[in-house]
Design a protein around this motif. Structure first.
Motif, PDB file in Angstrom:
ATOM      1  N   SER A  11      -2.136  -4.246   7.399  1.00 57.23           N
ATOM      2  CA  SER A  11      -2.065  -2.784   7.451  1.00 57.23           C
ATOM      3  C   SER A  11      -3.396  -2.168   7.069  1.00 57.23           C
ATOM      4  O   SER A  11      -4.184  -2.748   6.322  1.00 57.23           O
ATOM      5  CB  SER A  11      -0.982  -2.289   6.490  1.00 57.23           C
ATOM      6  N   VAL A  12      -3.649  -0.966   7.606  1.00 54.92           N
ATOM      7  CA  VAL A  12      -4.766  -0.140   7.147  1.00 54.92           C
ATOM      8  C   VAL A  12      -4.120   1.098   6.539  1.00 54.92           C
ATOM      9  O   VAL A  12      -3.410   1.839   7.228  1.00 54.92           O
ATOM     10  CB  VAL A  12      -5.696   0.254   8.302  1.00 54.92           C
ATOM     11  N   GLU A  13      -4.311   1.299   5.235  1.00 56.55           N
ATOM     12  CA  GLU A  13      -3.671   2.421   4.531  1.00 56.55           C
ATOM     13  C   GLU A  13      -4.757   3.333   3.965  1.00 56.55           C
ATOM     14  O   GLU A  13      -5.782   2.853   3.516  1.00 56.55           O
ATOM     15  CB  GLU A  13      -2.814   1.870   3.377  1.00 56.55           C
ATOM     16  N   SER A  14      -4.516   4.651   3.998  1.00 52.99           N
ATOM     17  CA  SER A  14      -5.530   5.611   3.544  1.00 52.99           C
ATOM     18  C   SER A  14      -5.177   6.198   2.180  1.00 52.99           C
ATOM     19  O   SER A  14      -4.007   6.431   1.887  1.00 52.99           O
ATOM     20  CB  SER A  14      -5.646   6.757   4.546  1.00 52.99           C
ATOM     21  N   PHE A  15      -6.216   6.465   1.411  1.00 53.37           N
ATOM     22  CA  PHE A  15      -6.042   7.022   0.054  1.00 53.37           C
ATOM     23  C   PHE A  15      -7.025   8.170  -0.150  1.00 53.37           C
ATOM     24  O   PHE A  15      -8.112   8.174   0.414  1.00 53.37           O
ATOM     25  CB  PHE A  15      -6.268   5.934  -0.992  1.00 53.37           C
ATOM     26  N   ASP A  16      -6.621   9.126  -1.008  1.00 54.61           N
ATOM     27  CA  ASP A  16      -7.468  10.304  -1.255  1.00 54.61           C
ATOM     28  C   ASP A  16      -8.617  10.002  -2.194  1.00 54.61           C
ATOM     29  O   ASP A  16      -9.645  10.664  -2.157  1.00 54.61           O
ATOM     30  CB  ASP A  16      -6.640  11.448  -1.864  1.00 54.61           C
ATOM     31  N   ASP A  17      -8.424   9.052  -3.107  1.00 50.77           N
ATOM     32  CA  ASP A  17      -9.511   8.735  -4.037  1.00 50.77           C
ATOM     33  C   ASP A  17      -9.540   7.242  -4.306  1.00 50.77           C
ATOM     34  O   ASP A  17      -8.554   6.530  -4.078  1.00 50.77           O
ATOM     35  CB  ASP A  17      -9.381   9.541  -5.341  1.00 50.77           C
ATOM     36  N   LEU A  18     -10.702   6.782  -4.777  1.00 46.80           N
ATOM     37  CA  LEU A  18     -10.922   5.344  -4.962  1.00 46.80           C
ATOM     38  C   LEU A  18      -9.942   4.752  -5.979  1.00 46.80           C
ATOM     39  O   LEU A  18      -9.412   3.660  -5.777  1.00 46.80           O
ATOM     40  CB  LEU A  18     -12.373   5.089  -5.386  1.00 46.80           C
ATOM     41  N   ALA A  19      -9.694   5.487  -7.075  1.00 42.45           N
ATOM     42  CA  ALA A  19      -8.793   4.970  -8.111  1.00 42.45           C
ATOM     43  C   ALA A  19      -7.412   4.666  -7.513  1.00 42.45           C
ATOM     44  O   ALA A  19      -6.815   3.620  -7.805  1.00 42.45           O
ATOM     45  CB  ALA A  19      -8.675   5.987  -9.254  1.00 42.45           C
ATOM     46  N   SER A  20      -6.916   5.541  -6.638  1.00 41.01           N
ATOM     47  CA  SER A  20      -5.593   5.305  -6.026  1.00 41.01           C
ATOM     48  C   SER A  20      -5.629   4.082  -5.123  1.00 41.01           C
ATOM     49  O   SER A  20      -4.682   3.302  -5.076  1.00 41.01           O
ATOM     50  CB  SER A  20      -5.149   6.507  -5.186  1.00 41.01           C
TER      51      SER A  20
END
Ligand SMILES: NC(=O)c1ccc[n+]([C@@H]2O[C@H](COP(=O)([O-])OP(=O)(O)OC[C@H]3O[C@@H](n4cnc5c(N)ncnc54)[C@H](O)[C@@H]3O)[C@@H](O)[C@H]2O)c1
Length: 354
Positions: A11-20
């Protein structure tokens, strides 16, 4: 997005910030970490409390470290820190750290689980999918490698805020390639968006996803690069020769843009396209190459031709390259070095770079 692969879907999953993105990695209690040390300095707050010291290896993202000779100590470090067959390696960095991490994950215990947090534009928009690892040996670049995709890609465009502008432009080069391969309206829309990109790289998130959608189509059809995936090498045959002749003085993606312009110019000589198409593309792409177009204009042409003759995909008298009949119409062709390539390079480098 799910990518199908002969090894396993991922999977390729997106996150708003690096910590998440870091928090989302699987098996936190069993994972080992391979992290770009420059990235760690830029994003110390996001990493704080998330990297177990005894299971982390920091690495410098250089071509020297991405070599067969230098990779042994990284294996030893990870094994010494307890990485085993049932472990998981979380790789955080750009294409260099990705290549090292992927190679290690492929061969350690004949294959362990690994996850990738790509942190450069090139890695986010291009290399994070497609399964490849490439390692240097001696003076031979990318000559050792494997096909083994990560189990997950954890993508965070906000990480690009700290990336130097040249590295952003390098990633943009590959994004431009995907749109040129797709069609005219897609290319023109991208160029309009890029005009407002400077200073706000997060605006590129849309184009990261579009690039990955396009690449997904190629790699799912031809994961092992024996047919249609070859077209993704558009601009690379000439780009690699420019990188080599300038001793890697031109960032990879910018060399690819110069390589795509060269391929378009050679396509005129092969009666595949016309000068009007070349001028149209040149006017739009050349500003993205500065000041490296000027650097290339000073390069010794014999060095470029020699680099092409040495390329393992070519023979002494012929070059295998991707040429074009226009937007979205690329074809693999074999071109004679002495009769076509050398005179075209001479004319392109001397006349078309200003
Ligand atoms: N495996 C593949 O499919 C594939 C595809 C294309 C290229 N590559 C390889 O990728 C390498 C180039 O990778 P790249 O262009 O991603 O760059 P990179 O990994 O060389 O990183 C470039 C620089 O940016 C730094 N950096 C990384 N992330 C950062 C961030 N978010 N903020 C600030 N600095 C950051 C790094 O420390 C380094 O100094 C080449 O070795 C190339 O051969 C591999």
């Amino acid at each position: 997005m799910i990518i199908q692969s002969k090894s396993h879907p991922y999977s390729v999953e997106s996150f708003d910030d690096l910590a998440s993105a870091l928090d989302a990695s699987s098996l936190p209690e069993r994972s080992h970490w391979l992290v770009d040390q420059v990235l760690l300095q830029h994003h110390a707050a996001a990493f704080r409390g998330r990297l177990p010291e005894l299971r982390t290896v920091l690495i410098e993202a250089t071509e020297e470290r991405k070599s067969y000779e230098a990779i042994g100590p990284v294996f030893l470090d990870l094994l010494g820190k307890g990485l085993k067959r049932d472990g998981n390696l979380v790789v955080v960095g750009g294409g260099v750290v990705q290549d090292i991490g992927c190679f290690i994950a492929t061969v350690l215990a004949r294959g362990i689980g690994w996850e990738l947090v790509p942190t450069t534009l090139l890695a986010q928009a291009d290399s994070c999918i497609g399964s490849k690892s490439s390692i240097n040996i001696g003076s031979f670049k990318n000559q050792i490698g494997t096909f083994y995709p990560p189990h997950r890609v954890l993508l965070c465009p906000a990480t690009l805020r700290s990336l130097p502008w040249d590295e952003i432009r390098s990633g943009v080069g590959e994004i431009i390639k995907f749109q040129l391969l797709t069609g005219e309206s897609e290319f023109r829309e991208l160029m309009r968006d890029l005009a407002s990109l400077s200073g706000q790289p997060q605006a590129i998130a849309k184009w990261i996803h579009r690039s990955l959608e396009i690449k997904k189509g190629y790699i799912e059809e031809d994961e092992f690069d024996r047919g249609r995936r070859n077209l993704l090498n558009y601009g690379h045959t000439f780009g690699h020769a420019y990188e080599s002749a300038t001793h890697y003085g031109i960032p990879h993606g910018i060399a690819v843009v110069l390589g795509m312009l060269t391929a378009t110019y050679v396509s005129i000589q092969m009666s595949m396209t016309d000068h009007a198409h070349f001028d149209d593309v040149r006017t739009q792409l050349l500003p993205w190459c500065e000041p490296y177009g000027d650097l290339l204009a000073k390069v010794d042409l014999d060095e470029v031709v020699l680099a092409m003759r040495r390329d393992k995909k070519n023979t002494v008298d012929g070059v295998n390259c991707i040429l074009t009949r226009g937007f979205g119409k690329m074809e693999k062709r074999r071109v004679d070095i002495d009769r076509v390539v050398a005179p075209s390079l001479q004319a392109f480098i001397k006349r078309e770079l200003h």
